[in-house]
Design a protein around this motif. Structure first.
Motif: not given
Length: 246
Positions: A222-238
């Motif tokens: 499974y390749p790594d995914k990179v979340v850039t600062p402008e898309h940080n809102e799409s990442l939610i930590i449970a």
């Protein structure tokens, strides 16, 4: 009831449906329905589908006008309620308690703590870290020392199910994964249960230069995914992963 969120929650609870049940029946995505019930979506194009699933009047569901149920439905509801009050169903009562996600101590088993095991979780990115967990498939009993040794409270600990082999063999498909839902500040190299654009996954997170995050799987297929600062809102930590069991 003054808000759409309150009305859909009441209608769902009335039929003892899970959020997953509603999403499947209406064709909505799970995160989309979650946002309605949390009050983050004030209007929805699925209002007719929701009213049909909930068996309620669409005008009441949409804007709170009129009665929740039709006259015939109201009579049927009253008869059903009268019957349920007359005859208690212990199995349904147990299911209701488990659905509430309560953490209990079993005095008959050395005060072991019963933790529900969930198939699903939903979170919203409103900054307050709110998450809901649904579809209980069972529970696991853990000793109080488990929580004391890790300095966590039982009510902050949730068991969820891994859904693929992206972290095999560290975490296998179907494994129980314990997360601490109050531990959401990213620590470099730790594993977290997350939502990324509404998709649930468990990833090892690394901080990158410039404020980006790299999401890595133990299984390198499974390749790594990179979340850039402008898309940080799409990442939610449970929550941060602190336990796993096959």
């Amino acid at each position: 009831m003054s808000t759409l969120a309150e009305r859909v929650k009441l209608a769902r609870d009335r039929l003892n449906l899970s959020q997953q049940d509603v999403a499947d029946a209406t064709g909505m995505s799970q995160p989309s329905y979650y946002k309605i019930e949390r009050g983050h979506t004030k209007r929805t194009t699925y209002i007719n589908e929701l009213a049909k699933v909930f068996e309620v009047n669409v005008d009441w569901l949409a804007n709170g006008s009129g009665e929740m149920l039709s006259g015939a439905a109201n009579k049927a509801e009253e008869a059903k309620r009268a019957g349920s009050e007359a005859i208690a169903d212990p199995e349904k009562e147990l299911a209701r308690i488990l659905e509430a996600g309560s953490v209990s101590t079993d005095d008959s088993d050395d005060e072991m703590v019963s933790i529900p095991i969930y198939d699903l979780y939903f979170c919203c990115g409103d900054g307050n870290g709110s998450c809901e967990f649904e579809n209980i498939k069972g529970y696991r009993k853990l000793p109080p020392s488990f929580f004391k040794d890790r300095n966590i409270r039982p009510e902050d600990f949730k068991l969820i199910c891994a859904i693929n082999d992206s972290n095999h063999p560290y975490i296998k498909d179907g494994d129980e994964v314990g997360i601490v839902i109050t531990d959401r500040e990213i620590k470099d190299g730790e594993y977290y249960a997350i939502l990324l654009d509404g998709d649930r996954m468990i990833k090892q997170i690394f901080r990158e230069a410039g404020g980006s995050y790299r999401l890595s799987s133990f299984n390198k297929a499974y390749p790594d995914k990179v979340v850039t600062p402008e898309h940080n809102e799409s990442l939610i930590i449970a929550g941060r992963q602190v336990y796993r069991a096959g």
